[in-house]
Write a protein that holds these residues in place. Structure first.
Motif, short mmCIF file in Angstrom:
data_model
loop_
_atom_site.label_atom_id
_atom_site.label_comp_id
_atom_site.label_asym_id
_atom_site.label_seq_id
_atom_site.Cartn_x
_atom_site.Cartn_y
_atom_site.Cartn_z
N ASN A 17 9.80 -0.44 -0.95
CA ASN A 17 9.10 -1.57 -0.30
C ASN A 17 7.88 -2.00 -1.11
N LEU A 18 7.14 -1.04 -1.62
CA LEU A 18 5.97 -1.34 -2.43
C LEU A 18 6.37 -2.06 -3.71
N GLU A 20 9.00 -3.95 -4.17
CA GLU A 20 9.39 -5.32 -3.84
C GLU A 20 8.18 -6.18 -3.52
N PHE A 21 7.24 -5.64 -2.77
CA PHE A 21 6.05 -6.39 -2.37
C PHE A 21 5.19 -6.77 -3.57
#
Length: 92
Positions: A17-18, A20-21
């Motif tokens: 997630n990190l 992608e963010f």
């Protein structure tokens, strides 16, 4: 902050997630200052598998002990001579 202070590492879901963010490849997040994080995560997975194996061995021994005691108890309750022959708790 725990990750930055080398107290722990994030789980892989958080890393994805990190990545992608921040639009940073996961490879760069993992290898950043060397392979420290990759080695630590890999070691944690190996340790988890080792402890899981130990737990299964201990549970197997407990189950076998319970079965052995159950069979001895059944032999004593039914006065089964064949089972009672192997019962170390009976007096001869």
């Amino acid at each position: 902050s725990r990750w930055e202070n080398n107290l722990s590492y994030p789980n892989l879901d958080t890393l994805v997630n990190l990545s992608e963010f921040l639009a940073v490849p996961l490879d760069i997040l993992l290898k950043g200052d060397g392979n420290l994080m990759v080695n630590k995560i890999s070691q944690d997975v190996r340790d988890k598998n080792k402890y899981k194996r130990y737990l299964l061995i201990v549970l197997g021994i407990i189950v076998l002990l319970f079965l052995w005691l159950s069979i001895l108890g059944y032999g004593r309750a039914t006065q089964n001579e064949w089972i009672d022959r192997f019962n170390p708790f009976l007096r001869v």
